[in-house]
Design an enzyme around this catalytic site. Structure first.
Site, PDB file in Angstrom:
ATOM      1  N   MET A   1      -5.498  57.598 -48.090  1.00  0.00           N
ATOM      2  CA  MET A   1      -4.574  56.904 -49.110  1.00  0.00           C
ATOM      3  C   MET A   1      -5.495  56.546 -50.588  1.00  0.00           C
ATOM      4  SD  MET A   1      -1.670  55.609 -50.468  1.00  0.00           S
ATOM      5  CE  MET A   1      -0.577  55.480 -49.239  1.00  0.00           C
TER       6      MET A   1
ATOM      7  N   VAL B   1      -7.111  48.966 -48.190  1.00  0.00           N
ATOM      8  CA  VAL B   1      -7.618  48.883 -46.914  1.00  0.00           C
ATOM      9  C   VAL B   1      -6.693  48.622 -45.874  1.00  0.00           C
ATOM     10  CG1 VAL B   1      -9.847  47.666 -48.120  1.00  0.00           C
ATOM     11  CG2 VAL B   1      -8.086  46.220 -46.995  1.00  0.00           C
ATOM     12  N   VAL B   2      -7.244  48.359 -44.840  1.00  0.00           N
ATOM     13  CA  VAL B   2      -6.158  48.370 -43.483  1.00  0.00           C
ATOM     14  C   VAL B   2      -5.127  47.366 -43.660  1.00  0.00           C
ATOM     15  CG1 VAL B   2      -7.783  46.663 -42.406  1.00  0.00           C
ATOM     16  CG2 VAL B   2      -6.369  48.267 -41.112  1.00  0.00           C
TER      17      VAL B   2
ATOM     18  N   LYS C   1      -7.491  42.084 -45.783  1.00  0.00           N
ATOM     19  CA  LYS C   1      -7.139  42.119 -47.310  1.00  0.00           C
ATOM     20  C   LYS C   1      -7.316  40.888 -48.095  1.00  0.00           C
ATOM     21  CE  LYS C   1      -3.191  45.454 -46.672  1.00  0.00           C
ATOM     22  NZ  LYS C   1      -3.904  46.610 -47.497  1.00  0.00           N
TER      23      LYS C   1
ATOM     24  N   HIS D   1       2.561  49.202 -54.577  1.00  0.00           N
ATOM     25  CA  HIS D   1       2.898  49.965 -53.134  1.00  0.00           C
ATOM     26  C   HIS D   1       3.109  51.662 -53.558  1.00  0.00           C
ATOM     27  CE1 HIS D   1       5.708  50.625 -49.575  1.00  0.00           C
ATOM     28  NE2 HIS D   1       4.415  51.335 -49.474  1.00  0.00           N
TER      29      HIS D   1
END
Length: 729
Positions: free
Chosen positions: A324, A400-401, A407, A450
């Protein structure tokens, strides 16, 4: 001045040569009903000039004619078929009169000549273009086909194969390709366009060029032997059936019309084009596809207005590499915004750089770029393990995850390393932005951004406004997304935002069907083949990742417990517990193996049946209608709730987010267009049959009101004026 209309004028140039100049108010020329009428009047003036020797067509804009005025289409398509047919006959009489002028004609074509603009220049004898030319007939992408003679003239000029490729696919081509296939007669620099066109025109006037011979084939039957015709049209129909399918009738109609018209001269061929165009214009598919075009223009116009007072970020950063992060970095660098890509370990940075390099190498292999361009783009992506250079970035996106604690920690740390005016954004897919903002000292500089995977292909970016996000922050992020070539849509904050919030009720409908004994293969087949989704829910879950969906499902259930909290163990739970995460580990609803191109290919896996049997009732058959209803009602209800709650601002933005973010079938036009086409009262009747299935099937009150008053979500469109009025518009 020989003639002056609102959008074009006619004047003498020299020694019997006239120029017809398209010069509409505003930035572009469109071939709207008024311009067609005005063109007819101008040609009437030319027909009276006994000393006319030649005609030059040109534009006073950066583009010749961008096409018909699509804003007129919806009202024009409501005109009764007979009246629409009459108006098309009138419009074609105008282009026939242009083509039949007793003197040579040339179009000096700069920039875009699309749709009606292309059909206009096809009626001239010669076409000279600039290198920035884009010319073609995109009508089939709008659910219709050429209606101003394009399906008649283009095949007779280029031959069947080249014309079919452009018309059936709704393609446009550049200057080099147009010259190669004979769509234009020459390409010159912009500053030489008029001079070059005049030189050709003088040669034709003097008899050095046989303009009558150039014109003749356009007025005769298509020159194809029976064997050639059979091969060309059989291949074209097969390819169109495979690519367009039954939900898009325009391409196959265009091919069949060209085939039927091949043996006729111009007049009869134009009649056949007319007879095919009119029914297409009255289809739901045409209304939906035109609606998408108009919605796209609205969304992009809104973004442009929002960003008019802010500067586009000149330096960006991505937190978190990997697939991503690498995709975001590539897209930013590819579109000219250098990017710093930070991660906490070398392995992830390598993965991110590899992803960017892979995408660039694909461009190289396709001949889109050369090695120099590749090296230049990759050099603007700077991988780093620390915050070096972060004091110079204008915008940072965190990728990130999907864990709120991680976050928050990453965002809070980054905030201390950047300038006071640097914008921070999170690429979270479900976590509320206002929750993440609690970790920041400057929450007004923070919002959601997003992206959808794969980043380089998916056009949508959801921009999420948190409770404290400033207008300037939103504008800067929208500006960056637009610069990246994306379609940004601003939504308000809630779990899942807009796209994922409406997706998970759809998945819930799927889970309930499986629970009640439906076969996931049949559900996928129905939702793909009948409703038109690019992939069914089982396949989509495998692509998204069962683990990702399982986590997001929990987030959504916590956010909307009254509707999304389930009281049973479902198929997603069963597959997750069995470590079947989808394509990422080769096991999901299907088993996946790489094909010869390295892409995952799905195969049946008997083991999944045992897992699903644990969470399902005995298998039983469901009708296609019930499957579609039970899948779509939860999604559509949630889409309506998002509009009613102000999560999404307009039906247009909602529909574009669904089409661009989820692949909602374009021929339906989006959820609101589908609702309007179906009728809110009919939808309510359908939904009430399934309300016993739970809160997801309960129709929102606002939609009930629409049904009671028979109101659509989109503003009603009035039919265009009577055809007689249009002729003198």
């Amino acid at each position: 001045m020989l003639y002056k209309g609102d959008t074009l004028y006619l004047d003498w140039l020299e020694d019997g040569i006239a120029e017809l100049v398209f010069d509409a108010p505003g930035s572009v020329n469109k071939l709207d009903t008024a311009t067609v009428a005005s063109l007819g009047e101008a040609i009437g003036v030319l027909e009276q000039q006994s000393d006319l020797k030649g005609l030059l067509l040109r534009s006073n804009k950066a583009a010749f004619i961008v096409g018909a005025d699509i804003t007129e289409f919806l009202s024009l398509f409501l005109v009764p078929e007979e009246q629409l047919s009459q108006w098309l006959h009138f419009a074609n009489s105008v282009f026939n009169r242009l083509e039949d002028l007793p003197v040579p004609t040339i179009a000096a074509v700069n920039g875009y000549a699309l749709g009606g603009g292309c059909e206009c220049v096809l009626a001239t004898d010669y076409r000279l273009a600039t290198p920035d030319l884009r010319i073609g007939l995109p009508e089939t992408k709008l659910g219709i086909m050429p209606g101003f003679g394009g399906s008649v003239r283009m095949p007779r000029m280029l031959g069947a194969d080249s014309a079919l490729e452009i018309i059936a696919a709704g393609k446009d081509v550049g200057a080099d390709q147009a010259l190669k296939i004979g769509l234009v007669d020459g390409v010159v620099k912009a500053e030489k366009l008029i001079e070059g066109a005049m030189a050709i025109l003088r040669q034709a006037i003097n008899g050095d060029l046989d303009w009558k011979a150039k014109r003749q084939p356009k007025q005769e039957p298509l020159k194809l032997s029976k064997i050639e015709a059979t091969m060309s049209f059989t291949i074209a129909k097969g390819m169109v059936a495979q690519t367009a399918g039954k939900h898009y009738p325009a391409p196959i109609t265009a091919v069949k019309t060209i085939e039927a018209a091949a043996r006729f001269g111009r007049e009869e061929a134009l009649n056949l084009e007319n007879k095919s165009f009119v029914p297409l214009a009255h289809t739901n598919e045409a209304r939906a596809l035109v609606g998408i075009f108009l919605n796209d223009q609205y969304v992009k116009g809104k973004a442009k207005k929002l960003t008019k007072d802010v500067e586009t970020p000149k330096q960006a950063a991505v937190l978190g590499a990997g697939i991503m992060g690498g995709g975001i970095a590539y897209q930013s660098a590819w579109k000219g915004v250098p990017v710093v890509m930070k991660d906490i370990n070398d392995k992830s940075l390598t993965l991110g750089m590899t992803e960017a390099a892979k995408l660039l190498n694909k461009q190289l292999e396709r001949g889109k770029i050369d090695g120099l361009k590749l090296a230049g783009v990759i050099s603007t992506i700077h991988p780093t393990l620390d915050y070096a250079g972060f004091d110079r970035v204008d915008i940072v996106v965190e990728a990130v995850v999907e864990n709120p604690k991680v976050k928050k920690a990453v965002l809070a740390e980054t905030e201390q390393k950047v300038r006071q005016d640097t914008v921070l954004a999170s690429n979270t897919s479900t976590i509320p932005i206002s929750e993440l903002a609690n970790a920041l000292e400057r929450p007004e500089n923070f919002c959601g951004m997003h992206f959808f995977n794969p980043v380089h292909r998916m056009p949508l970016v959801e921009i999420i406004r948190g409770e404290k996000s400033s207008d300037e922050t939103i504008a800067k992020v929208v500006a960056w997304a637009s610069k990246m070539g994306k379609t940004p849509i601003v939504v308000n904050d809630c779990p899942g935002f807009f796209v994922n919030r409406v997706l998970f009720p759809y998945f819930a409908g799927f889970s309930q069907l499986l629970r009640d004994g439906a076969d996931f293969r049949k559900i996928d087949k129905v939702m793909e083949k009948q409703f038109g989704w690019p992939m069914g829910p089982a396949y989509l879950l495998d692509v998204v990742g069962i683990d990702t969906a399982h986590h997001a499902q929990a987030v959504m259930a916590a956010g909307f417990p009254q509707r999304m909290q389930k009281d049973y163990r479902d198929a997603i739970d069963a597959l997750f517990d069995a470590n079947r995460f989808g394509q990422k580990n080769g096991l999901g609803f299907w088993r996946y193996k790489e094909d010869s191109k390295g892409k995952p290919k799905k195969e049946e896996d008997a083991a999944v049946e045992d897992l699903l049997a644990e969470v399902s009732q005995p298998k039983r058959d469901f009708s296609e209608e019930e499957i579609i209803a039970r899948m779509m009602i939860p999604m559509v209800n949630e889409v309506v709730r998002c509009l009613e709650e102000g999560i999404i601002a307009t039906p247009a933005e909602a529909d574009m987010a669904l089409v661009y973010g989820l692949g909602f079938p374009p021929f339906h036009g989006g959820a609101f267009r589908w609702l309007d086409t179906l009728g809110s009262a009919k939808y309510l009747d359908m939904a009430q049959q399934y309300q016993h299935l739970g809160p997801l099937y309960e129709v929102p009150e606002g939609l009930r009101n629409k049904a009671r008053h028979n109101e659509p979500y989109y503003p009603p469109v009035e039919p265009a004026r009577p055809v007689g009025d249009l002729k003198t518009a």
